[in-house]
Write an enzyme that holds these catalytic residues in place. Structure first.
Site, PDB file in Angstrom:
ATOM      1  N   ASN A 165      29.031  33.580  -6.165  1.00 30.28           N
ATOM      2  CA  ASN A 165      28.415  34.575  -5.289  1.00 30.28           C
ATOM      3  C   ASN A 165      29.476  35.301  -4.459  1.00 30.28           C
ATOM      4  O   ASN A 165      30.653  35.286  -4.784  1.00 30.28           O
ATOM      5  CB  ASN A 165      27.328  33.949  -4.414  1.00 30.28           C
ATOM      6  CG  ASN A 165      26.105  34.844  -4.287  1.00 30.28           C
ATOM      7  OD1 ASN A 165      26.209  35.991  -3.883  1.00 30.28           O
ATOM      8  ND2 ASN A 165      24.947  34.303  -4.642  1.00 30.28           N
TER       9      ASN A 165
ATOM     10  N   HIS B  37      32.248  35.854  -7.246  1.00 29.61           N
ATOM     11  CA  HIS B  37      32.330  34.897  -8.351  1.00 29.61           C
ATOM     12  C   HIS B  37      33.751  34.425  -8.660  1.00 29.61           C
ATOM     13  O   HIS B  37      34.163  34.333  -9.814  1.00 29.61           O
ATOM     14  CB  HIS B  37      31.706  35.489  -9.615  1.00 29.61           C
ATOM     15  CG  HIS B  37      30.216  35.639  -9.545  1.00 29.61           C
ATOM     16  ND1 HIS B  37      29.430  34.868  -8.724  1.00 29.61           N
ATOM     17  CD2 HIS B  37      29.364  36.469 -10.221  1.00 29.61           C
ATOM     18  CE1 HIS B  37      28.153  35.208  -8.898  1.00 29.61           C
ATOM     19  NE2 HIS B  37      28.085  36.179  -9.782  1.00 29.61           N
TER      20      HIS B  37
ATOM     21  N   HIS C 263      26.007  30.907 -14.953  1.00 30.94           N
ATOM     22  CA  HIS C 263      25.443  32.253 -14.849  1.00 30.94           C
ATOM     23  C   HIS C 263      24.744  32.671 -16.150  1.00 30.94           C
ATOM     24  O   HIS C 263      24.868  33.823 -16.586  1.00 30.94           O
ATOM     25  CB  HIS C 263      26.552  33.248 -14.504  1.00 30.94           C
ATOM     26  CG  HIS C 263      26.102  34.431 -13.712  1.00 30.94           C
ATOM     27  ND1 HIS C 263      25.096  35.275 -14.137  1.00 30.94           N
ATOM     28  CD2 HIS C 263      26.518  34.926 -12.512  1.00 30.94           C
ATOM     29  CE1 HIS C 263      24.933  36.235 -13.252  1.00 30.94           C
ATOM     30  NE2 HIS C 263      25.777  36.046 -12.249  1.00 30.94           N
TER      31      HIS C 263
ATOM     32  N   TYR D 105      21.968  34.100 -18.503  1.00 31.71           N
ATOM     33  CA  TYR D 105      20.892  35.088 -18.399  1.00 31.71           C
ATOM     34  C   TYR D 105      19.827  34.735 -19.438  1.00 31.71           C
ATOM     35  O   TYR D 105      20.103  34.718 -20.641  1.00 31.71           O
ATOM     36  CB  TYR D 105      21.404  36.489 -18.721  1.00 31.71           C
ATOM     37  CG  TYR D 105      22.304  37.151 -17.708  1.00 31.71           C
ATOM     38  CD1 TYR D 105      21.872  38.284 -17.016  1.00 31.71           C
ATOM     39  CD2 TYR D 105      23.600  36.706 -17.482  1.00 31.71           C
ATOM     40  CE1 TYR D 105      22.703  38.948 -16.119  1.00 31.71           C
ATOM     41  CE2 TYR D 105      24.438  37.355 -16.579  1.00 31.71           C
ATOM     42  CZ  TYR D 105      23.974  38.473 -15.909  1.00 31.71           C
ATOM     43  OH  TYR D 105      24.809  39.129 -15.018  1.00 31.71           O
TER      44      TYR D 105
ATOM     45  N   ASP E 207      18.018  39.773  -6.182  1.00 30.46           N
ATOM     46  CA  ASP E 207      19.382  39.249  -6.226  1.00 30.46           C
ATOM     47  C   ASP E 207      19.592  38.533  -4.896  1.00 30.46           C
ATOM     48  O   ASP E 207      20.405  38.936  -4.067  1.00 30.46           O
ATOM     49  CB  ASP E 207      20.404  40.360  -6.428  1.00 30.46           C
ATOM     50  CG  ASP E 207      21.802  39.826  -6.736  1.00 30.46           C
ATOM     51  OD1 ASP E 207      21.948  38.590  -6.894  1.00 30.46           O
ATOM     52  OD2 ASP E 207      22.750  40.630  -6.816  1.00 30.46           O
TER      53      ASP E 207
ATOM     54  N   GLU F 181      20.624  30.783 -10.592  1.00 29.60           N
ATOM     55  CA  GLU F 181      21.946  30.211 -10.337  1.00 29.60           C
ATOM     56  C   GLU F 181      21.843  29.211  -9.177  1.00 29.60           C
ATOM     57  O   GLU F 181      21.861  29.603  -8.011  1.00 29.60           O
ATOM     58  CB  GLU F 181      22.942  31.321  -9.998  1.00 29.60           C
ATOM     59  CG  GLU F 181      23.025  32.415 -11.037  1.00 29.60           C
ATOM     60  CD  GLU F 181      23.586  33.704 -10.455  1.00 29.60           C
ATOM     61  OE1 GLU F 181      24.745  33.687  -9.993  1.00 29.60           O
ATOM     62  OE2 GLU F 181      22.852  34.708 -10.452  1.00 29.60           O
TER      63      GLU F 181
END
Length: 344
Positions: free
Chosen positions: A83, A109, A178, A180, A245, A309
């Site tokens: 993050n 990150h 991470h 998706y 987010d 996450e």
């Protein structure tokens, strides 16, 4: 019990390190997972729908080159700190540290070359793979040498990821994966028909650069109340949200706790997430724009995948009232997240 296959992929020149990238395939009677020693990346994850049809439900690339080139952290382990860190700065033991600004005006990150872009040393286990690396002192501006172990194990329909770390100096550490997901199958157009719930009574509001304001806000009566299942597309429209987010604040617990559930009614697939982490960043792929060509020639437009996450809270190193993100010498960072896949 899962089986493990190992395959040599090659020496991509852009990685810039000695050694070759290897692929590992974990197989159980219900799930198949493919991993790389580059970035500990999950490149594929196949699960069955209610009719027994298997589909890959994580976005990514067909070839190694896709992961060597710039991409939005598809499937990768993130570190040293997942993050954002505001303006890439923090003060520790009276010294100010400046990190790379790779997500203006913040550090994101792990910096310019985070854990997602380096080779890890693998060790095959009976039902998984353990990856190891040493992050040297001052890598990406972070203090101290950090020894890190990331272990993937597959048991039936459950993929567990364990993160361990030991530091030679006090340093912030926040590790996550991470991946998706699209439970309709990677390459599906969007996730609007997915139903999501997150077990969190509060979340962190953010400024226009996605840095938490410092407020820990109740979800009650807001678009961030996901304690009961909501259909993503309808929910975004109802609350006029561009997407999520945001960090959702979980109960503080050293034991495994339920975190989130996502269900795809058409296929019957369900993903449940359990963790020992204090937060989960729910991300709906807002920055995906269709410009990348992925597996099978698929493109990934906005809202075509989601991430859950599990991690510490963003910018915690600059916010003393957030859960502690500092790892002290002699202590051990040790967190586990479990992804459970089913269909009905």
């Amino acid at each position: 019990m899962a089986g493990v296959q190992r395959e040599l992929l090659g020496h991509p020149p852009h990685v810039g390190e000695a050694g070759a990238v290897e692929k590992f395939v974990l197989n159980s009677d219900r799930v198949k997972v493919e991993l790389l020693s580059l970035g500990c990346i999950i490149t594929a994850l196949e699960t069955r729908d209610r009719d027994g049809q298997a589909s890959d439900i994580v976005v990514g690339f067909d070839h190694l080159e896709g992961y060597v080139n710039k991409h939005p952290y598809f499937g990768a382990v993130i570190g040293r700190v997942a993050n954002r860190i505001a303006k890439g700065k923090f003060i520790l033991e009276g010294k100010e540290y400046q990190l790379a600004i790779n997500n203006k005006p913040n550090s994101l990150h792990g910096g310019t070359k985070g854990f997602d872009k380096v080779l890890w040393t693998p060790q095959v286990l009976p039902n998984g793979v353990r990856f190891f690396r040493i992050s040297p002192d001052n890598e990406e501006g972070y203090p101290g040498e950090l020894k890190v172990w990331v272990t993937y194990t597959l048991d039936g329909g459950e993929l567990a990821i364990n993160y361990r770390a030991q530091a030679s100096k006090t340093t912030p550490v926040n590790l996550t994966n991470h991946a998706y997901f699209n439970l309709a199958g990677q390459g599906s157009r969007d996730i609007y028909d997915h139903e999501v719930s997150i077990e969190a009574d509060s979340y962190l509001p953010v400024d226009d650069t996605c840095i938490p304001t410092g407020e820990v806000a109740a979800v009650q009566g807001t678009g961030f109340d996901l304690r009961q299942p909501v259909e993503i597309g309808k929910h975004l429209k109802k609350f006029h949200l561009d997407g999520f987010d945001h960090n959702f604040c979980l109960k503080q617990s050293a034991a495994q706790q339920f975190c989130a559930r996502v269900h795809h009614p058409h296929s019957g697939r369900t993903l449940e997430v359990y963790t020992t982490q204090p937060g989960v960043q729910f991300y709906t792929g807002n920055a995906l724009d269709g410009s990348l060509t992925g597996k099978g020639g698929a493109t990934y437009p906005k809202h075509s995948a989601f991430c859950l996450e599990t991690q510490n809270w963003p910018d915690a190193v600059n916010k003393p009232h957030f859960p502690d993100v500092l790892l002290q010498p002699g202590d051990e960072y040790n967190h586990t997240t479990w992804f459970r896949f089913s269909a009905s």
